[in-house]
Design an enzyme around this catalytic site. Structure first.
Site, PDB file in Angstrom:
ATOM      1  N   VAL A  11       0.824  -1.211   0.000  1.00  8.52           N
ATOM      2  CA  VAL A  11       0.000   0.000   0.000  1.00  8.52           C
ATOM      3  C   VAL A  11       0.859   1.262   0.000  1.00  8.52           C
ATOM      4  O   VAL A  11       0.623   2.205  -0.757  1.00  8.52           O
ATOM      5  CB  VAL A  11      -0.962  -0.021   1.210  1.00  8.52           C
ATOM      6  N   GLU A 151      -7.636   2.343   2.159  1.00  4.16           N
ATOM      7  CA  GLU A 151      -7.194   2.047   0.794  1.00  4.16           C
ATOM      8  C   GLU A 151      -7.936   0.825   0.261  1.00  4.16           C
ATOM      9  O   GLU A 151      -8.086  -0.164   0.966  1.00  4.16           O
ATOM     10  CB  GLU A 151      -5.674   1.794   0.802  1.00  4.16           C
ATOM     11  N   PHE A 152      -8.375   0.908  -1.003  1.00  2.87           N
ATOM     12  CA  PHE A 152      -9.150  -0.198  -1.582  1.00  2.87           C
ATOM     13  C   PHE A 152      -8.425  -0.896  -2.731  1.00  2.87           C
ATOM     14  O   PHE A 152      -9.022  -1.687  -3.446  1.00  2.87           O
ATOM     15  CB  PHE A 152     -10.514   0.315  -2.069  1.00  2.87           C
ATOM     16  N   ARG A 154      -6.342  -3.309  -5.160  1.00  2.02           N
ATOM     17  CA  ARG A 154      -6.179  -4.762  -5.227  1.00  2.02           C
ATOM     18  C   ARG A 154      -4.795  -5.060  -5.757  1.00  2.02           C
ATOM     19  O   ARG A 154      -4.381  -4.471  -6.761  1.00  2.02           O
ATOM     20  CB  ARG A 154      -7.209  -5.372  -6.199  1.00  2.02           C
ATOM     21  N   ALA A 252     -16.717 -19.548  -7.660  1.00  2.00           N
ATOM     22  CA  ALA A 252     -16.363 -20.589  -6.693  1.00  2.00           C
ATOM     23  C   ALA A 252     -14.918 -21.012  -6.921  1.00  2.00           C
ATOM     24  O   ALA A 252     -14.382 -20.871  -8.011  1.00  2.00           O
ATOM     25  CB  ALA A 252     -17.295 -21.787  -6.884  1.00  2.00           C
ATOM     26  N   GLY A 253     -14.275 -21.508  -5.864  1.00  2.00           N
ATOM     27  CA  GLY A 253     -12.878 -21.924  -5.990  1.00  2.00           C
ATOM     28  C   GLY A 253     -12.418 -22.631  -4.722  1.00  2.00           C
ATOM     29  O   GLY A 253     -13.188 -23.366  -4.094  1.00  2.00           O
ATOM     30  N   CYS A 260      -5.449  -9.559   3.220  1.00  2.00           N
ATOM     31  CA  CYS A 260      -6.539  -8.681   3.684  1.00  2.00           C
ATOM     32  C   CYS A 260      -7.782  -9.426   4.184  1.00  2.00           C
ATOM     33  O   CYS A 260      -8.128  -9.309   5.358  1.00  2.00           O
ATOM     34  CB  CYS A 260      -6.921  -7.709   2.583  1.00  2.00           C
ATOM     35  N   LYS A 320      -3.635 -14.965  -5.513  1.00  2.00           N
ATOM     36  CA  LYS A 320      -4.427 -14.671  -6.715  1.00  2.00           C
ATOM     37  C   LYS A 320      -3.456 -14.341  -7.842  1.00  2.00           C
ATOM     38  O   LYS A 320      -2.258 -14.153  -7.590  1.00  2.00           O
ATOM     39  CB  LYS A 320      -5.429 -13.547  -6.468  1.00  2.00           C
TER      40      LYS A 320
END
Ligand code: NAD
Length: 435
Positions: A11, A151-152, A154, A252-253, A260, A320
Site C-alpha cells: 500500500v 485504501e481499496f 487490489r 467458486a474456488g 486482507c 491470486k
C-alpha cells in the site's frame, strides 16, 4: 503537497508512487533499513505490475524519495499517511502495535501542524486512539488533525485501482482536514465520500467482509452443485446478471486468501464482539472458507486414492494472479497438507516462487508448467494465472503419467477436457472421466 507515507509495503509504495505521479513531493519511510537501501538503488521488494517503472520515473523527477528516518519524513511533510501492517493476533484481533508506534514517533517529531491519516486497514475507533496517542506524546501544544482514508487497491492491479478508484473515502473531524484531503484527491476526478472517522473505518471492514461473503456464498453454492450435478459457473452467471447482485466475487474456488480478507474478517468479528455484537454471519463466512480447502483436498484424495509417494504438479501458489503475495494463500495450506501426507510436489508459479522457497524446503520448484507436469501423477491448479488458461493441453496430457487434472479455479471447459481425454475434476461442476 509535501506528503509522507510511513510503511513502504504494497500500500505504501503504490500510494507513494501514485501521489508523486499526481505531482506531489512524496517521502516513503520504512523502519526496515535494508528495504529502504534497496529502494534507493531501484530494487522494488514486491512484484506489482507497473510499479517499478512508476517509481523510477518519479524518483528521476525528484518527486519521490525513500528514508528510514520517520523524523525526517515528519519534518518535511504536512500530510502523513500511516500505511504500516495491521496483522492478526492469535485471537483474531488486529495487532495495532505498529500503528501506535508510528503515531508516537510522529508526535515526538512534529514541528508544527500535521494531518495524520490512517491508510492502513484498522478496526473502528482506532482513529480516536491515534488521536489520544499523539496528544499524549506531542511535546508542546501543536495543532494536528487525524483522518481516515482507507485504501481499496487490489494487488495485481493496484496502480489502476489507485488512479481510477470507484470512490475515495475520507473520514474527517475538521474542515481543514477535509479541504487538504479533497484537494489531494481532486486530480483523480473520482467520487469522494466525506464522512466521520468511525464511519470511514467501518466502510473498509464492511466492504472487505461483504466481498468475502460473496465468495463464501459462491463456494457454498458449489457444494450444492457438486451434490446435484449442476454447474456453479452457470448459477453464478445467472445470478450475477441481476444488477442488484452483480457478477464480481461470485466465482467458486478453493476459498479466499491474501493479506486482507482473512485478517480483516477476523478483526471485524473481534471488534464486534468487543463492543457487544456477535457477528455470526461473518463467522459462517470464515467457516465456509476453511471448509472449501478441505473439500478440495478431499477431491485430490478421492482422485488419487493414496497420496503418499504420488508426484503432484501444482500450478499457481500466489493467493491470486498477478501478484507474488502468498500471505494466507489457500494454496500454501493445501500444499502443506499434501506434503504432510507424503506427496512429492513439483510446483510452478510465475512470480511467487522466491517467497514460497522460504516456506517449503522439500518441494521441487519448476521453471515452467510443462516441467512441473513431466511424469507427475496429476495436475492441480491452485491459482488462475492467465498463462495457465493458455497451456498446450495436448502437450500436458503427454507429459503427465496419467491424464488427471484437478482444478481448484475452474479455468478449463469440462466438455473440452472430456474431448481431449482428460479426467477433469473441478469445483461445483460435474466431474469428467476419461473412462
Ligand atoms: P506490508 O506488510 O506489505 O507493508 C507494511 C510496511 O510497514 C513494511 O514495509 C514494514 O517494514 C513497515 N513498517 C512496520 N512498522 C513500521 C514502523 N514502525 N515504521 C515504519 N515502517 C514500518 O503491508 P501492506 O500489504 O502494504 O498493508 C498495509 C496496510 O494496508 C494493512 O493494514 C493492510 O490491511 C492495508 N491494505 C492492504 C492492501 C493490500 O492489498 N496489500 C489493500 C488495502 C489495504
Amino acid at each position: 503537497m509535501n506528503i509522507s507515507i510511513i510503511g513502504s509495503g504494497y500500500v505504501g509504495l503504490v500510494s507513494g508512487a501514485c501521489f508523486a505521479e499526481l505531482g506531489n513531493k512524496v517521502i516513503c519511510a520504512d523502519n526496515d533499513v535494508n528495504k529502504v537501501e534497496r529502494l534507493k538503488k531501484g530494487i522494488i521488494p514486491i512484484y506489482e505490475p507497473g510499479l517499478k517503472e512508476l517509481i523510477s520515473i518519479n524518483v528521476k523527477k525528484k518527486r519521490l524519495n525513500f528514508t528510514s528516518s520517520i523524523k525526517d519524513a515528519v519534518a518535511k511533510s504536512e500530510v502523513i499517511f500511516i500505511a504500516v501492517g495491521t496483522p492478526s493476533l492469535p485471537n483474531g484481533e488486529a495487532d495495532l502495535t505498529y500503528i501506535e508506534n508510528v503515531a508516537r514517533r510522529i508526535a515526538e517529531n512534529m514541528p508544527g501542524y500535521r494531518l495524520i491519516v490512517e491508510k492502513s486497514t484498522v478496526p473502528v475507533q482506532t482513529g480516536q486512539w491515534v488521536k489520544h496517542t499523539i496528544e499524549t506524546y506531542v511535546g508542546k501544544k501543536i495543532k494536528f488533525d487525524v483522518a481516515s482514508n482507507p485504501e481499496f487497491l487490489r494487488e495485481g492491479q493496484a496502480i489502476a485501482d489507485f488512479m481510477r478508484p470507484d470512490r475515495v473515502v475520507i473520514g474527517v473531524e475538521s474542515e481543514k482536514a477535509k479541504e487538504i484531503l479533497t484537494n489531494l484527491y481532486k486530480p483523480l476526478n473520482a467520487p469522494i465520500v466525506v464522512t466521520d472517522i468511525k464511519s470511514a473505518e467501518l466502510i473498509k471492514h464492511a466492504s472487505n467482509s461483504f466481498l468475502a461473503t460473496k465468495i463464501s456464498f459462491a463456494n457454498a453454492l458449489a457444494r450444492i452443485c457438486d451434490k446435484v450435478g449442476a454447474d456453479v459457473g452457470e448459477v453464478s452467471r445467472g445470478m450475477g446478471m441481476d444488477k442488484r447482485i452483480g457478477k464480481a466475487f461470485l466465482r467458486a474456488g478453493i476459498g479466499y486468501g491474501g493479506s486482507c480478507f482473512p485478517k480483516d474478517l477476523d478483526a471485524f468479528v473481534s471488534i464486534s464482539e468487543k463492543i457487544g455484537y456477535d457477528f455470526e454471519l461473518l463467522k459462517a463466512v470464515k467457516n465456509i472458507n476453511q471448509q472449501q480447502k478441505e473439500f478440495f483436498l478431499g477431491k485430490i484424495k478421492d482422485s488419487l486414492w493414496i497420496i503418499k509417494d504420488k508426484t503432484i504438479a501444482v500450478l499457481g501458489i500466489s493467493f491470486k494472479p498477478d501478484t507474488d503475495d502468498i500471505r494466507n494463500a489457500p494454496s500454501v495450506e493445501i500444499i502443506d497438507a499434501l506434503v504432510k501426507e507424503g506427496a512429492k510436489i513439483k510446483a510452478y508459479d510465475p512470480q511467487a516462487i522466491p517467497k514460497v522457497k522460504k516456506l517449503f524446503k522439500q518441494i521441487e520448484f519448476c521453471t515452467d508448467s510443462y516441467q512441473a507436469c513431466r511424469s507427475s501423477d496429476c495436475l492441480v491448479i491452485l491459482t488462475e494465472w492467465d498463462e495457465f488458461k493458455e497451456l498446450d493441453l495436448a502437450k500436458i496430457k503427454k507429459l503427465l503419467r496419467r491424464p488427471l487434472v484437478i482444478d481448484g479455479r475452474n479455468i478449463y471447459d469440462p466438455a473440452q477436457m472430456k474431448k481431449m481425454g482428460f479426467s477433469y475434476i473441478s469445483i461445483g461442476r460435474k466431474a469428467v472421466t476419461n473412462k
